[in-house]
Scaffold this motif. Structure first.
Motif, PDB file in Angstrom:
ATOM      1  N   GLU A 215      46.367  83.112  23.977  1.00 34.90           N
ATOM      2  CA  GLU A 215      45.658  81.944  23.447  1.00 34.90           C
ATOM      3  C   GLU A 215      45.909  81.778  21.956  1.00 34.90           C
ATOM      4  O   GLU A 215      46.063  80.656  21.463  1.00 34.90           O
ATOM      5  CB  GLU A 215      44.161  82.078  23.724  1.00 34.90           C
ATOM      6  CG  GLU A 215      43.770  81.882  25.181  1.00 34.90           C
ATOM      7  CD  GLU A 215      42.282  82.105  25.409  1.00 34.90           C
ATOM      8  OE1 GLU A 215      41.549  82.294  24.407  1.00 34.90           O
ATOM      9  OE2 GLU A 215      41.850  82.081  26.585  1.00 34.90           O
ATOM     10  N   ASP A 216      45.959  82.903  21.229  1.00 39.40           N
ATOM     11  CA  ASP A 216      46.262  82.840  19.801  1.00 39.40           C
ATOM     12  C   ASP A 216      47.655  82.255  19.565  1.00 39.40           C
ATOM     13  O   ASP A 216      47.868  81.459  18.638  1.00 39.40           O
ATOM     14  CB  ASP A 216      46.176  84.229  19.172  1.00 39.40           C
ATOM     15  CG  ASP A 216      44.736  84.700  18.982  1.00 39.40           C
ATOM     16  OD1 ASP A 216      43.805  83.894  19.213  1.00 39.40           O
ATOM     17  OD2 ASP A 216      44.550  85.876  18.612  1.00 39.40           O
ATOM     18  N   ALA A 219      47.539  78.564  20.237  1.00 37.12           N
ATOM     19  CA  ALA A 219      46.850  77.889  19.138  1.00 37.12           C
ATOM     20  C   ALA A 219      47.773  77.767  17.929  1.00 37.12           C
ATOM     21  O   ALA A 219      47.759  76.753  17.214  1.00 37.12           O
ATOM     22  CB  ALA A 219      45.576  78.645  18.765  1.00 37.12           C
ATOM     23  N   ASP A 222      50.218  74.920  18.570  1.00 35.47           N
ATOM     24  CA  ASP A 222      49.556  73.636  18.369  1.00 35.47           C
ATOM     25  C   ASP A 222      49.389  73.345  16.879  1.00 35.47           C
ATOM     26  O   ASP A 222      49.643  72.215  16.420  1.00 35.47           O
ATOM     27  CB  ASP A 222      48.191  73.624  19.058  1.00 35.47           C
ATOM     28  CG  ASP A 222      48.292  73.617  20.574  1.00 35.47           C
ATOM     29  OD1 ASP A 222      49.376  73.287  21.093  1.00 35.47           O
ATOM     30  OD2 ASP A 222      47.292  73.958  21.242  1.00 35.47           O
ATOM     31  N   ARG A 363      46.675  84.508  14.952  1.00 31.21           N
ATOM     32  CA  ARG A 363      45.412  83.806  14.728  1.00 31.21           C
ATOM     33  C   ARG A 363      45.267  83.414  13.255  1.00 31.21           C
ATOM     34  O   ARG A 363      44.859  82.300  12.934  1.00 31.21           O
ATOM     35  CB  ARG A 363      44.249  84.696  15.163  1.00 31.21           C
ATOM     36  CG  ARG A 363      42.888  84.003  15.134  1.00 31.21           C
ATOM     37  CD  ARG A 363      41.780  84.959  15.556  1.00 31.21           C
ATOM     38  NE  ARG A 363      42.070  85.593  16.842  1.00 31.21           N
ATOM     39  CZ  ARG A 363      41.306  86.530  17.392  1.00 31.21           C
ATOM     40  NH1 ARG A 363      40.215  86.950  16.755  1.00 31.21           N
ATOM     41  NH2 ARG A 363      41.634  87.063  18.555  1.00 31.21           N
ATOM     42  N   ALA A 366      47.703  80.575  12.374  1.00 31.34           N
ATOM     43  CA  ALA A 366      47.209  79.278  12.843  1.00 31.34           C
ATOM     44  C   ALA A 366      46.113  78.753  11.931  1.00 31.34           C
ATOM     45  O   ALA A 366      46.048  77.553  11.630  1.00 31.34           O
ATOM     46  CB  ALA A 366      46.701  79.400  14.276  1.00 31.34           C
ATOM     47  N   THR A 370      46.277  75.244   9.842  1.00 30.65           N
ATOM     48  CA  THR A 370      45.247  74.233  10.114  1.00 30.65           C
ATOM     49  C   THR A 370      44.537  73.819   8.829  1.00 30.65           C
ATOM     50  O   THR A 370      44.345  72.622   8.568  1.00 30.65           O
ATOM     51  CB  THR A 370      44.229  74.786  11.129  1.00 30.65           C
ATOM     52  OG1 THR A 370      44.910  75.088  12.357  1.00 30.65           O
ATOM     53  CG2 THR A 370      43.127  73.776  11.396  1.00 30.65           C
TER      54      THR A 370
END
Length: 477
Positions: A215-216, A219, A222, A363, A366, A370
């Motif tokens: 998932e990290d 993310a 993305d 993580r 990301a 962001t």
């Protein structure tokens, strides 16, 4: 005895190697250690391993500071850039949004479950912490290995290496390019460095296929895709960024002491450049920093808010500042904006930059993209226009000169899915696939054909020369 085995016969493992694994570290040393080895590692490395899925029980002890230098977590503040002591940052309420690179409460809880703190004398000082006391191991048992992330490479002294060698404890060394050595050859962005940490985590028994880590990664993909779009828009708007450690020391109005890094030498800056960020190069002469603090005394700064330029006078047309998070509290203060009214600072066009990455995890990467991307979105050009420069080298390092910035040349994250680029409208300065291996903004000499070339296009002061040299080095680590 010299045995030449039959090539199609299965090889028998050396019994002594049963349950052992091998890893080649960044210094090229092949190290052998047990599967599921118990380790001692840097505090921020421990946070990264936590993100990968490692349990706290596998880490015997940590070393180094447990918050960012310059943070005021816990009411502690070390004035590394010695500016604006009257602002009393120790009394300022701690705001985690100002220090995204600080461990959050979950990560601090993980660190607190680790039995040993080898740097307890300074780990909570929120400043560069290079004390490592190994006596903890005499009473609590020694680790199977030391893992030293790039951020902590200077902490492992010859004495520590000698003790580890005597006890047959391997030291895994990860290295970066955060140094002043000319010709440094460890140029890698944050994701490439994180992948090396993940490789080691897998050998240490961490199931890197776990859902949390995947998932990290998703993310991060993305966040990278969105960042590329924002960076592309910045190119179109003629917006250029520059990274800095400032303010440093007290200076006359309109002038500050500063340290300007090379985008090729920092893993976070290099990641953002690889994803398209237009970022100006410093006058580095092969070093990491362009030193604008003079002799590090009061009033010796040389970076001006008006007609901002390099040491030799090359214009720095900055529209967006990336401030080293170690100077966050002073950089974000109204006092600094009043004292040094650069157009981008006055327009609040800036974002934090966690120098040297520190927490090498997907993580954290990301999170950086962001936050910086959200601050960059909608930024406008506030300094004189300039054209991008197409790199002449096909390496990770783009090797540009002072005041130059790269035309859009995206280096995609290899595990992220490729997306088809949107159709380009006639008249734009972009061609190629945004999510391909390379996407370019046409250099100025090519753009002129059939197109309208619009012009809208750290440190510590001391009172003796000996202490100056020591503290300047310490606070920039």
């Amino acid at each position: 005895l010299k045995v030449v085995s039959i090539d199609f016969c299965p090889r028998k493992e050396d019994p002594a190697m049963e349950g052992m694994v091998k890893f080649v570290d960044d210094e090229g040393t092949t190290l052998t250690f047990p599967e599921n080895a118990k380790i001692a590692t840097g505090a921020m490395d421990a946070v990264a391993f936590h993100h990968f899925g490692m349990q706290s029980s596998q880490i015997i002890a940590t070393f180094g500071e447990r918050s960012s230098s310059g943070s005021n977590y816990g009411g502690e503040y070390s004035d590394g850039n010695i500016a604006y002591s009257e602002l009393s940052h120790r009394e300022t309420p701690y705001d985690p949004d100002v220090f995204p690179a600080d461990p959050n409460e979950d990560e601090r809880a993980f660190l607190n479950m680790i039995p040993g703190d080898l740097s307890s004398e300074c780990s909570s000082s929120n400043f560069y912490c290079d004390t490592i006391d190994l006596t903890f191991f005499n009473e609590n048992g020694w680790p199977d290995m030391f893992v030293v992330g790039a951020f902590y490479s200077d902490l492992i002294t010859d004495e520590i290496k000698g003790i580890a060698t005597a006890r047959n404890i391997p030291i895994v060394q990860f290295v970066g390019d955060y140094s002043d050595d000319e010709g440094a050859n460890n140029v890698r962005d944050m994701v490439a460095m994180t992948k090396r940490m993940e490789e080691l985590a897998a050998l240490l028994g961490v199931d890197v296929r776990n859902g949390m880590l995947q998932e990290d990664k998703m993310a991060l993909c993305d966040a990278a895709e969105l960042f590329q779009t924002t960076a592309r828009n910045a190119h179109q708007a003629g917006v250029r960024s520059m990274a800095t450690y400032m303010p440093y020391n007290l200076n006359p109005a309109g002038i500050t002491g500063a340290f300007l890094p090379s985008p090729d030498r920092d893993p976070v800056l290099l990641l953002m450049q690889n994803l398209g960020l237009p970022i100006l190069y410093n006058e580095h002469s092969g070093s990491y920093w362009e030193d604008r603090a003079g002799n590090y005394s009061v009033g010796a700064g040389t970076l001006t808010a008006e007609n901002t330029a390099s040491l030799s006078g090359v214009p720095y047309n900055v529209d967006f500042w990336l401030y080293d998070d170690r100077v966050s509290l002073d950089f974000l203060s109204e006092k600094f904006a009043d004292d040094w009214p650069h157009p981008a600072l006055v327009a609040k066009q800036y974002a934090y930059w966690p120098s040297n990455a520190r927490i090498l995890s997907y993580r954290h990467a990301a999170e950086i993209l962001t936050i910086v991307g959200s601050q960059l979105e909608g930024a406008k050009r506030v300094s004189p226009a300039s054209d991008c420069k197409m790199p002449t080298v096909d390496f990770v390092s783009r090797d540009l000169m002072a005041g130059e910035y790269s035309c859009l040349k995206v280096v995609s994250i290899d595990f992220c899915p490729k997306k088809e680029a949107p159709d380009e409208k006639e008249g734009k300065d972009f061609e190629g696939s945004l999510n391909g291996d390379e996407s370019n903004v046409l250099p100025p000499e090519v753009k002129s054909a059939g197109k309208d070339k619009s012009s809208s296009k750290p440190l510590r002061f001391a009172f003796s020369s000996l202490f100056v040299a020591f503290f300047v080095t310490s606070s920039l680590l």
